[in-house]
Design an enzyme around this catalytic site. Structure first.
Site, PDB file in Angstrom:
ATOM      1  N   THR A  48      34.524  30.933  40.753  1.00 37.76           N
ATOM      2  CA  THR A  48      35.600  30.050  41.191  1.00 37.76           C
ATOM      3  C   THR A  48      35.617  28.737  40.419  1.00 37.76           C
ATOM      4  O   THR A  48      34.574  28.301  39.915  1.00 37.76           O
ATOM      5  CB  THR A  48      35.420  29.749  42.699  1.00 37.76           C
ATOM      6  N   ASP A  49      36.786  28.095  40.394  1.00 35.78           N
ATOM      7  CA  ASP A  49      36.864  26.760  39.781  1.00 35.78           C
ATOM      8  C   ASP A  49      36.228  25.703  40.686  1.00 35.78           C
ATOM      9  O   ASP A  49      35.994  24.572  40.257  1.00 35.78           O
ATOM     10  CB  ASP A  49      38.323  26.395  39.463  1.00 35.78           C
ATOM     11  N   GLU A  50      35.916  26.086  41.942  1.00 32.03           N
ATOM     12  CA  GLU A  50      35.326  25.101  42.862  1.00 32.03           C
ATOM     13  C   GLU A  50      33.936  24.668  42.415  1.00 32.03           C
ATOM     14  O   GLU A  50      33.431  23.649  42.857  1.00 32.03           O
ATOM     15  CB  GLU A  50      35.291  25.649  44.292  1.00 32.03           C
TER      16      GLU A  50
ATOM     17  N   LYS B 161      28.270  29.622  44.834  1.00 36.28           N
ATOM     18  CA  LYS B 161      28.895  30.283  43.675  1.00 36.28           C
ATOM     19  C   LYS B 161      28.346  29.675  42.370  1.00 36.28           C
ATOM     20  O   LYS B 161      28.103  30.379  41.395  1.00 36.28           O
ATOM     21  CB  LYS B 161      30.425  30.150  43.718  1.00 36.28           C
TER      22      LYS B 161
ATOM     23  N   TYR C 239      29.851  26.693  50.027  1.00 36.28           N
ATOM     24  CA  TYR C 239      30.458  27.833  49.312  1.00 36.28           C
ATOM     25  C   TYR C 239      30.377  27.621  47.800  1.00 36.28           C
ATOM     26  O   TYR C 239      29.853  28.457  47.062  1.00 36.28           O
ATOM     27  CB  TYR C 239      31.925  28.031  49.742  1.00 36.28           C
TER      28      TYR C 239
HETATM   29  P1  NAD Z   1      37.268  38.161  50.394  1.00 28.15           P
HETATM   30  O1  NAD Z   1      36.501  37.298  51.350  1.00 28.15           O
HETATM   31  O2  NAD Z   1      38.661  38.526  50.698  1.00 28.15           O
HETATM   32  O3  NAD Z   1      36.472  39.517  50.145  1.00 28.15           O
HETATM   33  C1  NAD Z   1      35.092  39.574  49.965  1.00 28.15           C
HETATM   34  C2  NAD Z   1      34.659  41.027  50.074  1.00 28.15           C
HETATM   35  O4  NAD Z   1      33.248  41.074  49.841  1.00 28.15           O
HETATM   36  C3  NAD Z   1      34.897  41.641  51.459  1.00 28.15           C
HETATM   37  O5  NAD Z   1      35.469  42.915  51.338  1.00 28.15           O
HETATM   38  C4  NAD Z   1      33.517  41.709  52.077  1.00 28.15           C
HETATM   39  O6  NAD Z   1      33.363  42.784  52.992  1.00 28.15           O
HETATM   40  C5  NAD Z   1      32.646  41.898  50.831  1.00 28.15           C
HETATM   41  N1  NAD Z   1      31.270  41.422  51.037  1.00 28.15           N
HETATM   42  C6  NAD Z   1      30.878  40.242  51.582  1.00 28.15           C
HETATM   43  N2  NAD Z   1      29.548  40.180  51.616  1.00 28.15           N
HETATM   44  C7  NAD Z   1      29.077  41.333  51.069  1.00 28.15           C
HETATM   45  C8  NAD Z   1      27.784  41.860  50.819  1.00 28.15           C
HETATM   46  N3  NAD Z   1      26.673  41.181  51.146  1.00 28.15           N
HETATM   47  N4  NAD Z   1      27.678  43.077  50.230  1.00 28.15           N
HETATM   48  C9  NAD Z   1      28.792  43.792  49.909  1.00 28.15           C
HETATM   49  N5  NAD Z   1      30.036  43.351  50.137  1.00 28.15           N
HETATM   50  C10 NAD Z   1      30.189  42.128  50.717  1.00 28.15           C
HETATM   51  O7  NAD Z   1      37.145  37.401  49.004  1.00 28.15           O
HETATM   52  P2  NAD Z   1      38.224  37.309  47.824  1.00 28.15           P
HETATM   53  O8  NAD Z   1      39.169  36.228  48.139  1.00 28.15           O
HETATM   54  O9  NAD Z   1      38.726  38.659  47.511  1.00 28.15           O
HETATM   55  O10 NAD Z   1      37.300  36.793  46.629  1.00 28.15           O
HETATM   56  C11 NAD Z   1      36.668  37.708  45.742  1.00 28.15           C
HETATM   57  C12 NAD Z   1      35.807  36.932  44.765  1.00 28.15           C
HETATM   58  O11 NAD Z   1      36.617  36.005  44.055  1.00 28.15           O
HETATM   59  C13 NAD Z   1      34.708  36.116  45.449  1.00 28.15           C
HETATM   60  O12 NAD Z   1      33.558  36.187  44.662  1.00 28.15           O
HETATM   61  C14 NAD Z   1      35.253  34.701  45.451  1.00 28.15           C
HETATM   62  O13 NAD Z   1      34.222  33.747  45.389  1.00 28.15           O
HETATM   63  C15 NAD Z   1      36.085  34.694  44.176  1.00 28.15           C
HETATM   64  N6  NAD Z   1      37.216  33.748  44.198  1.00 28.15           N
HETATM   65  C16 NAD Z   1      38.209  33.881  45.127  1.00 28.15           C
HETATM   66  C17 NAD Z   1      39.283  32.997  45.095  1.00 28.15           C
HETATM   67  C18 NAD Z   1      40.431  33.109  46.070  1.00 28.15           C
HETATM   68  O14 NAD Z   1      41.361  32.302  46.001  1.00 28.15           O
HETATM   69  N7  NAD Z   1      40.459  34.072  46.970  1.00 28.15           N
HETATM   70  C19 NAD Z   1      39.326  31.969  44.150  1.00 28.15           C
HETATM   71  C20 NAD Z   1      38.283  31.866  43.239  1.00 28.15           C
HETATM   72  C21 NAD Z   1      37.239  32.780  43.251  1.00 28.15           C
END
Ligand code: NAD
Length: 347
Positions: A130-132, A159, A155
């Site tokens: 993430t950019d965070e 990350k 969080y």
């Molecule tokens: P989300 O919370 O919607 O999904 C996370 C998934 O990971 C879920 O299906 C959950 O069941 C699974 N999970 C959680 N813990 C787990 C574990 N210990 N073992 C196996 N599976 C596990 O998240 P998202 O929004 O789809 O984000 C996906 C990735 O992208 C993350 O790494 C997040 O940090 C990164 N990200 C997301 C955003 C955003 O805007 N959503 C922005 C930047 C980065």
């Protein structure tokens, strides 16, 4: 390619897998623990596809992950699995350390065991971040791949830590890794604790639309399918050991986002009492440590890999609202499964 995707039942992972199954011949194994954020409905449309399989597992599980990687023999692993909600990381930071830090390290270790055993110099481990991790920007400036890490929340600290471990596994053990750091995503299948789906679903339920502080925090919004294309492009053509920033070139304040959603909802689903949805907006106490602004300099991924976002916010948000309006059963299934007061679905 044979690809292991972790966290593929979540928001971005499920969109990534759907694109892979619908647009490529790649063979996908999805490993997901199915936390509150993992949703089987997200991939029910492909559950019988021959190129897709699913394993319920925690990425922290040493034996199961080791065995699974060795048996599936992936060409790549794309790690989406994470605890992803900043507010929850303030309430319960340890879950974030366990999955985001220890889980990532376990994946790295199991991948290294596998990589050392096979003869596949094309193997890649792509870590989605993430950019965070870069902290907060003031009114000007952009995050580049060289910006120093300065995370504010548990969080983003988890990350940031996972990113450091990924780089360390590349430099120390020679694991072929790539990191992507993206801005805020929006689009179909996002769990409605995040701003955009929460606002759409609260509009549909005639519930208050809570905005932190004055709503002037700015994020660079990225449509999820653009992000999925960028990840795949990076997986295929990115350089090992490098980082790529991915952003939507759409800097918008939270207040503007909510107002835009309200106007589109006024047009597509007018309220029965003839009032405007914006009358449901309420301002609530700001999140502690709330970063003011994030914005991404996308020139590296544009110049090196030729990737650019296709959606601007106005086209992407219409597609997003349209998806939630057409998928009321997906919303209903969520509301029976999850804590309703947290979603603002019930008073
Ligand atoms: P989300 O919370 O919607 O999904 C996370 C998934 O990971 C879920 O299906 C959950 O069941 C699974 N999970 C959680 N813990 C787990 C574990 N210990 N073992 C196996 N599976 C596990 O998240 P998202 O929004 O789809 O984000 C996906 C990735 O992208 C993350 O790494 C997040 O940090 C990164 N990200 C997301 C955003 C955003 O805007 N959503 C922005 C930047 C980065």
């Amino acid at each position: 390619m044979r690809i292991i995707v972790t966290g593929g039942l979540g928001f971005i992972g499920s969109n990534f897998i759907l694109n892979q199954i619908n647009k490529t011949k790649n063979i996908i194994l999805n490993i997901d623990k199915i936390t509150y954020a993992g949703n089987i409905d997200n991939l029910s449309s492909i559950s019988n596809e021959k190129n897709y399989s699913f394993l319920k597992s925690d990425i922290c599980s040493k034996d199961l992950i080791n065995t699974t990687i060795n048996e599936f023999e992936p060409d790549s692993i794309v790690n989406f699995a994470a605890e992803s909600h900043v507010d929850r990381s303030i309430e319960n930071p340890m879950e974030f350390v366990e999955t985001n830090v220890l889980g990532t390290v376990n994946l790295l270790q199991c991948s290294t065991n596998y990589f050392n055993k096979i003869n596949n110099s094309n193997f890649k481990f792509l870590h989605v971040s993430t950019d965070e991790v870069f902290g907060s920007l003031g009114k000007s400036g952009l995050f580049s791949e060289d910006t120093s890490y300065d995370p504010s929340s548990p969080y983003s600290a988890s990350k940031a830590s996972s990113d450091h471990f990924v780089r360390a596994w590349n430099r120390t053990f020679g694991l072929p890794t790539i990191i992507t750091n993206c801005s805020n995503n929006y689009g179909p299948r996002q769990f409605p604790e995040k701003l955009i789906p929460l606002m759409i679903i609260n509009c549909l339920n005639e519930k208050p639309l809570p905005i932190y502080g004055k709503g002037d925090n700015i994020r660079d919004w990225l449509y999820v399918n653009d992000h999925c294309d960028a990840i795949y492009e990076t997986l295929c053509n990115g350089k090992i050991g490098e980082t790529y920033n991915i952003g939507g070139n759409n800097e918008i304040s939270n207040f503007e986002i909510v107002n835009t959603i309200c106007s589109i909802m006024d047009e597509l689903r007018p309220r029965q009492n003839a009032q405007k949805y914006s009358e449901l907006i309420t301002f609530v106490e700001d999140r502690p440590g709330h970063d003011f602004r994030y914005a991404i300099d996308t020139s590296k991924i544009k110049n090196k890999l030729g990737w650019m976002p296709k959606e601007d916010f106005h086209s992407g948000i219409r597609k997003t609202i349209d998806w939630y309006l057409k998928n009321s059963q997906w919303i209903k299934n969520l509301s029976s499964k999850y804590n309703q007061s947290r979603l603002g679905l019930k008073s």
